[in-house]
Design a protein around this motif. Sequence first.
Motif, PDB file in Angstrom:
ATOM      1  N   GLU A 800       0.811  -1.216   0.000  1.00 45.36           N
ATOM      2  CA  GLU A 800       0.000   0.000   0.000  1.00 45.36           C
ATOM      3  C   GLU A 800       0.849   1.273   0.000  1.00 45.36           C
ATOM      4  OE1 GLU A 800      -2.645   0.054   3.306  1.00 45.36           O
ATOM      5  OE2 GLU A 800      -2.926  -2.120   3.304  1.00 45.36           O
ATOM      6  N   MET A 801       2.109   1.161   0.377  1.00 39.74           N
ATOM      7  CA  MET A 801       2.901   2.345   0.711  1.00 39.74           C
ATOM      8  C   MET A 801       3.449   3.051  -0.521  1.00 39.74           C
ATOM      9  SD  MET A 801       5.038   0.864   3.941  1.00 39.74           S
ATOM     10  CE  MET A 801       5.625   2.479   4.413  1.00 39.74           C
ATOM     11  N   ASN A 802       3.248   4.343  -0.560  1.00 37.27           N
ATOM     12  CA  ASN A 802       3.913   5.176  -1.547  1.00 37.27           C
ATOM     13  C   ASN A 802       5.393   5.244  -1.195  1.00 37.27           C
ATOM     14  OD1 ASN A 802       5.048   8.085  -2.033  1.00 37.27           O
ATOM     15  ND2 ASN A 802       3.477   7.779  -3.607  1.00 37.27           N
ATOM     16  N   PRO A 803       6.310   4.999  -2.140  1.00 37.18           N
ATOM     17  CA  PRO A 803       7.746   4.952  -1.805  1.00 37.18           C
ATOM     18  C   PRO A 803       8.262   6.230  -1.157  1.00 37.18           C
ATOM     19  CG  PRO A 803       7.355   4.035  -3.998  1.00 37.18           C
ATOM     20  CD  PRO A 803       6.066   4.633  -3.549  1.00 37.18           C
ATOM     21  N   GLU A 804       7.813   7.379  -1.659  1.00 34.08           N
ATOM     22  CA  GLU A 804       8.285   8.634  -1.073  1.00 34.08           C
ATOM     23  C   GLU A 804       7.719   8.823   0.323  1.00 34.08           C
ATOM     24  OE1 GLU A 804      10.618  10.769  -2.095  1.00 34.08           O
ATOM     25  OE2 GLU A 804      10.963   9.248  -3.625  1.00 34.08           O
ATOM     26  N   CYS A 805       6.505   8.380   0.516  1.00 35.82           N
ATOM     27  CA  CYS A 805       5.900   8.437   1.848  1.00 35.82           C
ATOM     28  C   CYS A 805       6.702   7.594   2.834  1.00 35.82           C
ATOM     29  CB  CYS A 805       4.455   7.964   1.776  1.00 35.82           C
ATOM     30  SG  CYS A 805       3.638   7.810   3.372  1.00 35.82           S
ATOM     31  N   PHE A 806       7.073   6.392   2.405  1.00 37.92           N
ATOM     32  CA  PHE A 806       7.889   5.525   3.259  1.00 37.92           C
ATOM     33  C   PHE A 806       9.215   6.183   3.594  1.00 37.92           C
ATOM     34  CE2 PHE A 806      11.558   2.632   3.048  1.00 37.92           C
ATOM     35  CZ  PHE A 806      11.414   1.998   4.273  1.00 37.92           C
ATOM     36  N   LYS A 807       9.836   6.810   2.600  1.00 38.60           N
ATOM     37  CA  LYS A 807      11.153   7.408   2.814  1.00 38.60           C
ATOM     38  C   LYS A 807      11.083   8.510   3.862  1.00 38.60           C
ATOM     39  CE  LYS A 807      15.524   7.855   1.803  1.00 38.60           C
ATOM     40  NZ  LYS A 807      16.496   6.807   2.167  1.00 38.60           N
ATOM     41  N   VAL A 808      10.091   9.391   3.751  1.00 43.21           N
ATOM     42  CA  VAL A 808       9.948  10.484   4.709  1.00 43.21           C
ATOM     43  C   VAL A 808       9.636   9.922   6.097  1.00 43.21           C
ATOM     44  CG1 VAL A 808       8.599  12.523   5.326  1.00 43.21           C
ATOM     45  CG2 VAL A 808       9.257  12.127   2.946  1.00 43.21           C
ATOM     46  N   PHE A 809       8.746   8.942   6.156  1.00 47.54           N
ATOM     47  CA  PHE A 809       8.368   8.342   7.433  1.00 47.54           C
ATOM     48  C   PHE A 809       9.580   7.710   8.103  1.00 47.54           C
ATOM     49  CE2 PHE A 809       6.773   5.014  10.199  1.00 47.54           C
ATOM     50  CZ  PHE A 809       5.656   5.576  10.794  1.00 47.54           C
ATOM     51  N   ALA A 810      10.355   6.935   7.352  1.00 46.87           N
ATOM     52  CA  ALA A 810      11.533   6.275   7.915  1.00 46.87           C
ATOM     53  C   ALA A 810      12.578   7.289   8.350  1.00 46.87           C
ATOM     54  CB  ALA A 810      12.132   5.297   6.899  1.00 46.87           C
ATOM     55  N   ASP A 811      12.734   8.357   7.568  1.00 44.53           N
ATOM     56  CA  ASP A 811      13.715   9.382   7.921  1.00 44.53           C
ATOM     57  C   ASP A 811      13.372  10.055   9.248  1.00 44.53           C
ATOM     58  OD1 ASP A 811      15.184   8.874   5.703  1.00 44.53           O
ATOM     59  OD2 ASP A 811      14.635  10.681   4.596  1.00 44.53           O
ATOM     60  N   VAL A 812      12.115  10.463   9.386  1.00 47.35           N
ATOM     61  CA  VAL A 812      11.745  11.175  10.608  1.00 47.35           C
ATOM     62  C   VAL A 812      11.774  10.227  11.809  1.00 47.35           C
ATOM     63  CG1 VAL A 812       9.246  10.862  10.396  1.00 47.35           C
ATOM     64  CG2 VAL A 812      10.148  12.851  11.597  1.00 47.35           C
ATOM     65  N   ALA A 813      11.349   8.991  11.631  1.00 49.12           N
ATOM     66  CA  ALA A 813      11.406   8.032  12.738  1.00 49.12           C
ATOM     67  C   ALA A 813      12.853   7.762  13.142  1.00 49.12           C
ATOM     68  CB  ALA A 813      10.710   6.723  12.335  1.00 49.12           C
ATOM     69  N   GLY A 814      13.734   7.665  12.156  1.00 49.61           N
ATOM     70  CA  GLY A 814      15.144   7.442  12.462  1.00 49.61           C
ATOM     71  C   GLY A 814      15.761   8.599  13.218  1.00 49.61           C
ATOM     72  N   LYS A 815      15.396   9.835  12.850  1.00 46.30           N
ATOM     73  CA  LYS A 815      15.916  10.990  13.575  1.00 46.30           C
ATOM     74  C   LYS A 815      15.397  11.024  15.006  1.00 46.30           C
ATOM     75  CE  LYS A 815      18.103  13.931  12.741  1.00 46.30           C
ATOM     76  NZ  LYS A 815      19.567  14.049  13.016  1.00 46.30           N
ATOM     77  N   CYS A 816      14.178  10.571  15.205  1.00 46.29           N
ATOM     78  CA  CYS A 816      13.594  10.580  16.553  1.00 46.29           C
ATOM     79  C   CYS A 816      14.406   9.723  17.527  1.00 46.29           C
ATOM     80  CB  CYS A 816      12.154  10.082  16.513  1.00 46.29           C
ATOM     81  SG  CYS A 816      10.967  11.239  15.820  1.00 46.29           S
ATOM     82  N   ILE A 817      14.994   8.622  17.041  1.00 49.18           N
ATOM     83  CA  ILE A 817      15.703   7.728  17.957  1.00 49.18           C
ATOM     84  C   ILE A 817      17.206   7.969  17.918  1.00 49.18           C
ATOM     85  CG2 ILE A 817      13.910   5.958  17.901  1.00 49.18           C
ATOM     86  CD1 ILE A 817      15.622   4.355  15.982  1.00 49.18           C
ATOM     87  N   SER A 818      17.610   9.172  17.546  1.00 48.20           N
ATOM     88  CA  SER A 818      19.024   9.537  17.661  1.00 48.20           C
ATOM     89  C   SER A 818      19.437   9.457  19.121  1.00 48.20           C
ATOM     90  CB  SER A 818      19.254  10.953  17.139  1.00 48.20           C
ATOM     91  OG  SER A 818      18.938  11.051  15.779  1.00 48.20           O
ATOM     92  N   ASP A 819      20.701   9.109  19.356  1.00 51.78           N
ATOM     93  CA  ASP A 819      21.176   8.904  20.721  1.00 51.78           C
ATOM     94  C   ASP A 819      21.143  10.194  21.525  1.00 51.78           C
ATOM     95  OD1 ASP A 819      22.327   7.408  22.850  1.00 51.78           O
ATOM     96  OD2 ASP A 819      24.256   8.325  22.424  1.00 51.78           O
ATOM     97  N   ASN A 820      21.482  11.310  20.894  1.00 48.88           N
ATOM     98  CA  ASN A 820      21.541  12.595  21.580  1.00 48.88           C
ATOM     99  C   ASN A 820      20.288  13.407  21.294  1.00 48.88           C
ATOM    100  OD1 ASN A 820      24.232  12.188  22.622  1.00 48.88           O
ATOM    101  ND2 ASN A 820      24.963  12.550  20.537  1.00 48.88           N
ATOM    102  N   GLY A 821      19.713  13.975  22.356  1.00 50.22           N
ATOM    103  CA  GLY A 821      18.482  14.726  22.211  1.00 50.22           C
ATOM    104  C   GLY A 821      18.593  15.896  21.265  1.00 50.22           C
ATOM    105  N   ILE A 822      19.758  16.527  21.210  1.00 44.77           N
ATOM    106  CA  ILE A 822      19.930  17.696  20.349  1.00 44.77           C
ATOM    107  C   ILE A 822      19.796  17.335  18.876  1.00 44.77           C
ATOM    108  CG2 ILE A 822      22.440  17.474  20.099  1.00 44.77           C
ATOM    109  CD1 ILE A 822      22.590  20.542  20.364  1.00 44.77           C
ATOM    110  N   ASP A 823      20.008  16.057  18.542  1.00 42.27           N
ATOM    111  CA  ASP A 823      19.917  15.616  17.151  1.00 42.27           C
ATOM    112  C   ASP A 823      18.499  15.195  16.764  1.00 42.27           C
ATOM    113  OD1 ASP A 823      22.662  15.990  16.787  1.00 42.27           O
ATOM    114  OD2 ASP A 823      23.117  14.000  17.583  1.00 42.27           O
ATOM    115  N   ARG A 824      17.578  15.205  17.708  1.00 39.34           N
ATOM    116  CA  ARG A 824      16.200  14.788  17.416  1.00 39.34           C
ATOM    117  C   ARG A 824      15.350  15.998  17.031  1.00 39.34           C
ATOM    118  NH1 ARG A 824      16.052  11.880  23.184  1.00 39.34           N
ATOM    119  NH2 ARG A 824      17.799  10.445  22.836  1.00 39.34           N
TER     120      ARG A 824
END
Length: 887
Positions: A800-824
Amino acid sequence: MHHSSPSSSPRFLTKSMDFIVFLNIEDLHVPCSFPFFLISFFHFLSDMKSISKSLIFALCCCTFTMSTFHVLGENSPEPEPVPFLLSCGGKEITDSDGRNWIPDGEFLASSDSRDDTEAATAPYPDPLLPSPVPYMNARIFRSSSTTYKFPVFSKSRLWLRLHFYPTTYGDHDPFRAYFSVAANGITLLNNFSAAVTAKAITQAYILREFSLMPVVSGDLNLTITPCKESYAFINGIEVIPMPDIFQKPVAIVGYRDEPLDLRGSTLQTMFRLNIGGEFIAPQEDSGLTRTWYEDLPYLSSTSIGATSRANKDVTIRYTEEVTADIAPLNVYSTARTMGPYSKINLKHNLTWIFQVDADFTYVVRLHFCEYQLSRIKERVFDIFLNNQTAQRGADVIEWSGSMGKPVYKDYAVFVSGLPGAGEIRVELHPTISTTRKLNRYDAILNGLEVFKANDTNENLAGRNPVPSEMLTNAEEAYKQHQASGSNVEEMVAGGVASSAVLIALVVFVKKKKDNVSASKTVNLLPIDGSSHRKSGSTGSFVNIAAGLCRHFSLSEIKNGTKNFDESQVIGVGGFGKVYKGTIDGGTKVAIKRSNPSSEQGVDEFQNEIEMLSKLRHRHLVSLIGFCEEAGEMILVYDYMANGTLREHLYKTDKPPLSWKQRLEICVGAASGLHYLHTGARYPIIHRDVKTTNILVDENWIAKVSDFGLSKCGSTLTQTHYSTMVKGSFGYLDPEYFRRQQLTDKSDVYSFGVVLFEVLCARPVLDSNLPKEQVSLADYVQHCQRRGTLRRMIDPHIKGEMNPECFKVFADVAGKCISDNGIDRPSMGDVLWNLEFCLQLQENPGGVDMANDTHIATLSVDEEIVDDEVYSPRLAPVFSMIADPRGR
C-alpha cells in the motif's frame, strides 16, 4: 641488479696505458643487436694502432651506456603498486567478495619482530561483523615496536585501511590494548583503544581508512607500538593503489589567501555519505571498495528535507573531471533537497552535523548532480561551514553545464575547540535574490565526504571517544536487582548507533506461573525513594482535586463495573486493571483501578488528576473524574471503543490496520504530544509514550493516555528536569537513562520507537529473536545503515505504501531515535513530517502544505487551559519558527 657468470654473456676488453674498460653487455639491458654493433665497431678500431683510438672507443662505450640507460628509463613502464590484503595472524583466505587475503608474516620487518608477536583467533564472531574476514584472526604485539614493510612504488596515493575487532584473544583483555600506529613517519593513531572506541560508538569492529602520499622510493613502513604495560593488535591491513583525487589546492574557509595543498597531506577518511540514498557496499563502488553510508544519523533536527531519485528518463553520465574514481553513479542518482515549499524552505537550513577532533583542518567534499531541473538560476543556494560562508550562489547546472552531469566542490575548514571535542556543521540555505524573484527556493546535495588532514607535527591521531555511561549504569542496575533476590535469568545488551547508540540493558524475566503473560518485562530502573503509599486518604488532595474534576463515590464505581467483575476487564497496566463501565444511566467509560501491589501509587494517582483535569485536546484522553475512598484509587476516563494501538499491530486476532489508518493514528498521537510540549501554560513531558498508551476511539481518532509519570515544567526557561529514571524498556530515551535529565526530546525518542513499531508490527523487545534483533530500535538503525529497512515493513501494508511516503516516514522516525536529544526533531517537526507523509500517501503529486489549511490539525476545537484560550488555528506548523516553546 642481476649479475651473470663470466661465461654467460660476451665481455669486451680494451686496454690503454692508463685504464681498462670492462663492459658486461647483459648488465646494460640493451637490445640484442647492440653487441653486434659493438663488435663491428671494435674490429674497426683494431686496425688503428694509436692509444687515442682505444681511448675514443672507451669513451664511446661509456657514452652509449649512459644514453641507453637514460632512454630506457624514460620509456620503460614503472612498476605498479600491488594491492596487499593482509590477514593478520591468519592464513590465506578469500572473502565473500572474492578478494584474496594473504598471511602477514612475511611482511614483518625482522625475525626479532616476529618473535615478539603471536597469532590469535577470536573466540566467536559478533553478529554485527560485516564478514569473518579479516576479523576472526589477529596479530598480537606484546611490548616492542613492530614494523610491516610493504614493497610498493607509486607516484599516486595509496589507500591504507586498518581493521580492528576488539574481543578477548586468549587471556588478552581487549580493554588493556592501547597502542600507536605510524606510516612512514606520519602518526595515524596514538594511545588508541579499539575496545573503548567500539564501546563508545556501539560497533563490533573499527575500520580506519587513510590516504597516504605517494611512495616514490623505499618501502611503506607501518609501525605498531604498544603503550607501556599494554599490548597491541590488528586484524587486517589493506594497502591499495588509489587514483589521485586530491590534486587541486583547497581554499580554507575564512583563510582564502592560504589554500591547503592536499598533495603534501596525509588524509584520514572521517565520513562518506550517500546523501538521500541508501547504503552502498564496497563491492558496489567502482572497484575502489569504498563504503558509502546513509546520511540520516547526521542530519540536524531543524529539517530533514525530502529525498529523491533520478527517474529513468534522466541519464547520469560522467565527465572528464568527474569519473567513477570520484564517486559511484549511485551517489549522483539520489539526493536530498529542502522540499517543494519555498516559503517553508526560507525559514530553515538543510544541516548535517559531524563530531570531529578539534585542532585539525578538514576537507569537506560535496557531490552534486542536478537531475530534476535543467536551467541555471532555478535552484540557487548558499553553502556554510561552521557558520562561515563557503560558497554564495551555488548553482549546480551552472557548474556542470547540463542536467545529469555530476560535479563536486572541495572546501577546507579548521576546527578549533577543546582537545578531542569539535564539530563540523554543513548547512545549505536558498539564496535570496535581490535582483530577481526566483521561482524556487531550495537546495540540493547528493554526496558528502569529510577528510582530516595531518597537522604540522605530522600527526592525524585524535583522542579516544568517551564511552556512553549507559552500559555501566545498566549493568549496575542489573547487579543491584540480582542482589535483591530477583529471579532474573537472562540479560541482553542492546545498542543503538550516530550512526548507532546504546539503549539499555534489557532484562527478561521468566515467570514461575504459566498463566502470567510471557511478554511482561521487569522494570529495573531506579525507583524514587518514597515508599508506595496506599493510605485511605491523601489529606487535602480530595478537596483540591474535587475542584478540578468530578468526584465519584465508590458505590457508583462498583455499580458501573458490576462490582469489578472480571468479565469487565479490558486491560491491565502498571497502575492496575482497566474496566469497561457505565455511569449516569448508560454512558460508557473506562475505569482504572489501582492495584495494591502496583509500583505506581498515590503520587501517580495525583499526577494524573492534576494533569488531565487541566488539559483538553482532541488527541488527549479525557479524564471524567476519580474516586478515592476506602483505600481505593480509581480514575474514570472516556471509553475508547477500539482499545490500544498495540492491539491492532501484532499478537492479535483483529484485522490489520491499513497504512493510511496507521498514519492518521500517528499524526493524531503526535498532535497530542506536541500540544503537551508547547500548548499548555508550562511544558509537559509525558515520560511513558508507547503503543499501549495510545488509544483509539470508535472513529479511529487517536488519543494519548496515562499521565501518571508525566512531568510539568515550573518555568518556560527550564530545559530539563533532574529526576530518577522511569519509563518502559524498549522505549526509554538512552540520554535520559544515562544523565537522569528528562527533556521533551525523551518523548520524541519514545515516539520514534512507536513509529517503527507501527511500521514493522513487531514488539519493541523480543527475546526470541537473535541477539542483534532483540531491540527494535537497535535493529532498525542497523537496517537503516545497511539500506535494508524495507525488509522489516509489515507485509500487510508493504503493497500500500507510496515509496516517497515511506522514505519520509523512515527518515523522521530514524531521527527521533538519535542517541543525543539535540539531534532529534521537536514534536512539532515530527507532526509536520507525518502530515506530509499522509498527504504524499493520499496525493503522490503533492499539495502545497504552506497554503493548505489541513495542516493545522492540533485540534478542531479551541481548548481551555487554566482559563487561557488555546486556538489551534493560530498554531504554527513549525513550532521553532514562531513559538520558542517548541524547543
